[in-house]
Design an enzyme around this catalytic site. Structure first.
Site, PDB file in Angstrom:
ATOM      1  N   ASP A 249       0.944  -1.196  -0.164  1.00  0.00           N
ATOM      2  CA  ASP A 249       0.071  -0.180   0.042  1.00  0.00           C
ATOM      3  C   ASP A 249       0.881   1.383  -0.040  1.00  0.00           C
ATOM      4  O   ASP A 249       1.873   1.400   0.808  1.00  0.00           O
ATOM      5  CB  ASP A 249      -0.940   0.133   1.394  1.00  0.00           C
ATOM      6  CG  ASP A 249      -1.857   1.070   1.399  1.00  0.00           C
ATOM      7  OD1 ASP A 249      -2.705   1.425   0.362  1.00  0.00           O
ATOM      8  OD2 ASP A 249      -1.744   2.045   2.227  1.00  0.00           O
ATOM      9  N   GLU A 286       1.666  -0.103  -4.901  1.00  0.00           N
ATOM     10  CA  GLU A 286       0.710   1.142  -5.173  1.00  0.00           C
ATOM     11  C   GLU A 286       1.625   2.345  -4.897  1.00  0.00           C
ATOM     12  O   GLU A 286       2.155   2.654  -3.994  1.00  0.00           O
ATOM     13  CB  GLU A 286      -0.456   1.261  -4.162  1.00  0.00           C
ATOM     14  CG  GLU A 286      -1.086   2.406  -4.683  1.00  0.00           C
ATOM     15  CD  GLU A 286      -2.299   2.673  -3.318  1.00  0.00           C
ATOM     16  OE1 GLU A 286      -3.126   3.585  -3.671  1.00  0.00           O
ATOM     17  OE2 GLU A 286      -1.777   2.501  -2.372  1.00  0.00           O
TER      18      GLU A 286
END
Length: 576
Positions: A249, A286
């Site tokens: 993330d 990401e």
């Protein structure tokens, strides 16, 4: 805590530490590197916690930062787990990222049960759809029972409400038995606010804010042990849980200034587990940086990750179909922007961004970086849940528009990802929800959401309260399909099967044909020498100068040898 080893904890902030084990209080001795150890060996099933002395007072009993199970939640005692599992999928040979079709899901809202067992019950459905790997939103423990998962605090444990550590292993086993890979979303850029006691033990954070929490200390004083905490978690998921890949993330929020990047160190672990097991393990980042270094091989000075999410393709496609042009969508909306992302992955490759007020990104070497390293999608949990009401694209687009967007993504050579429910045009929202155990945290979260969306013109009454159980309940998928949803589902299934049968993912970006019409005649042609997607990205009929033999369409376009006539939002897959 690993079974069959002495109880230990890293606690440089403590003057003294003691172990509370099954109701008994035991002393611990300080050792090298600020590690404290007790003269008791951990065995599976033991319940324990640590108490810290700051020079004046002893703390309450705290969970272990390296806990592998929290049966009573983030504020309760930790439990020693058995690292062994009776695996049934021993013949699983794995799947590299290339060729994957990923399905992102939230365990708590995906099935009626809201558990790992509920996901197991849908694996046959997903395999029949054409999915090859499921991607679980974070499953590390968080405060309360309802959360997206990005508020995790014990990074080596599994949320008990989903089924705990054993439940996750059973899901991985069941998925592998059915030929499906498992990707786990992990968060190493901040800790959640509820149940985060790590700062009492040591400098896990270094001040400053990522916008979600304090910056994690991976570059400052005493950061070696914090890095080890993260890297040991990476190895735990890939080796002990046999997870095939990790989605990292928001890596752009990592304060990483070391000579050896944390991403590089993570990739080393993935490579090591791959070499030891013979089963591919991979990492997907990401990243908002549009920096190809993330997915460039180490021999080219990159970090060597297998893939990254690419929002630019989503933004370009979403704006042109939906007409939305607010916030970060303001730089998109043109046919040229979409074509550029399909040719090169990034729209921002060193050009000016009005939204950011600066130049952004650098180009991808499309001849050297395979297209499958870019993960693309029509929507994600972020692109849905970070809207004020959590409304899905399927709640405002026609079936033709939804299937058209899917056709563009699945006909491209990138790695496609679906977000749960989009394959049947789900009419349930996916709003942001939480259930912090502290009422004040819930109030602050709700007010923060309202302030955030008020700046974009939303009325407070239109923003669901994240802590209201009704917000969570409304976000559960409804598996009772209408006739229209059955048609959308059939179209998604057909597109995914055609993607495999026609080999639409075989070309690298430098060999991909992408041609477009004008802003008045918004047609797109994309594909290979033998197979093309011809699409109309507008409300007006268009004629594209590409034709052939119709392979499949959701509607009934006119396909001739040298041209294709398309009505509003129509497309055709044609054999040239």
């Amino acid at each position: 805590m690993t079974a069959h080893e002495p109880f230990s904890v890293w606690a440089p902030h403590a003057r003294d530490v003691r172990l509370r084990l099954n109701g008994e209080v035991l002393p611990m001795r300080a050792g090298r590197g600020n590690w404290w150890t007790a003269d008791r060996v951990a065995e599976p099933g033991m319940r324990y916690g640590f108490e810290l002395f700051d020079g004046e007072h002893w703390s309450k009993t705290l969970p272990d930062p390296r806990s592998t199970a929290q049966p009573d939640g983030v504020h309760g005692l930790s439990e020693v787990t058995d690292p062994d599992h009776a695996w049934t999928s021993g013949d699983w040979t794995g799947r590299p990222l290339a060729g994957q079709v990923i399905y992102e899901l939230h365990v708590g809202t995906f099935s009626p049960e809201g558990t790992f067992e509920g996901v197991i019950g849908k694996l046959d459905y997903l395999r029949d759809l054409g999915v090859t790997a499921i991607e679980l939103m974070p499953v590390q423990p968080f405060g309360g029972e309802r959360n997206w998962g990005y508020d995790g605090v014990e990074w080596h444990a599994v949320h008990q409400g989903y089924g705990g550590p054993e439940g996750l292993k059973q899901l991985v086993d069941a998925a592998h038995d059915k030929g499906l890979g498992v990707i786990l979303d992990v968060v190493y850029n901040h800790f959640g606010p509820d149940g985060n006691y790590n700062g009492m033990f040591g400098p896990y954070t270094s001040g400053g804010s990522t916008g979600w929490g304090e910056v994690v200390n991976i570059s400052g004083h005493d950061s070696d042990e914090v890095r080890a905490y993260i890297l040991d978690a990476v190895r735990l998921w890939l080796a002990d849980y046999r997870i095939d890949g990790l989605r990292l993330d928001a890596v752009h929020s990592l304060d990483d200034t070391g000579a050896y990047s944390l991403l590089e160190q993570m990739q080393y672990i993935a490579d090591d587990v791959t070499a030891r097991t013979g089963v591919p393990r991979y990492l997907i980042a990401e990243s908002d940086l549009n920096n190809p270094r993330v997915i460039t091989g180490t021999d080219g000075g990159g970090y060597g990750l297998a893939g990254q999410w690419v929002d630019d393709i989503h933004h370009a496609l979403h704006t042109i179909v939906s007409g939305e042009d607010h916030a970060y969508y303001e730089d998109f909306g043109s046919l040229d922007a979409l074509a550029k992302t399909l040719r090169g992955g990034y729209y921002f490759d060193g050009i000016w961004s009005s939204y950011r007020g600066r130049t952004h990104g650098r180009p991808i070497n499309t001849a050297a970086i395979p297209a499958h390293r870019l993960v693309t999608y029509t929507t994600t949990h972020d692109q849905t849940g970070n809207r004020a009401r959590g409304d899905r694209p399927s709640m405002s687009l026609t079936p033709a528009q939804q299937v058209l967007k899917a056709a563009v993504i699945y006909s491209s050579p990138f790695t496609p990802m679906l977000f749960m429910g989009e394959e049947f045009g789900a009419q349930t929202p996916f709003a942001f929800f939480c259930s912090h155990t502290d009422a004040e945290l819930n109030r602050l979260t709700s007010e923060g959401r309202k302030r955030e969306f008020a700046r974009s013109g939303w009325d407070h009454s239109e923003v669901p309260d994240p802590a209201d159980p009704a917000t969570f309940e409304a976000s559960r998928l409804d598996w009772d399909f209408s006739e229209e949803q059955q048609e959308i589902h059939a179209a998604y299934r057909q597109l995914l099967h055609l993607r495999r049968e026609l080999g639409l993912a075989r070309a690298n970006l430098s060999k991909l044909l992408v041609e477009t019409g004008t802003e008045e005649e918004k047609w797109l042609a994309m594909g290979h020498e033998d197979v093309l997607l011809v699409a109309n990205l507008s409300e007006q009929p268009v004629t594209a100068p590409y034709g052939g033999e119709l392979i499949w369409s959701f509607t009934q376009p006119t396909v001739e040898l040298d041209r294709t006539v398309l009505g509003p939002w129509e497309f055709a897959l044609v054999r040239r």
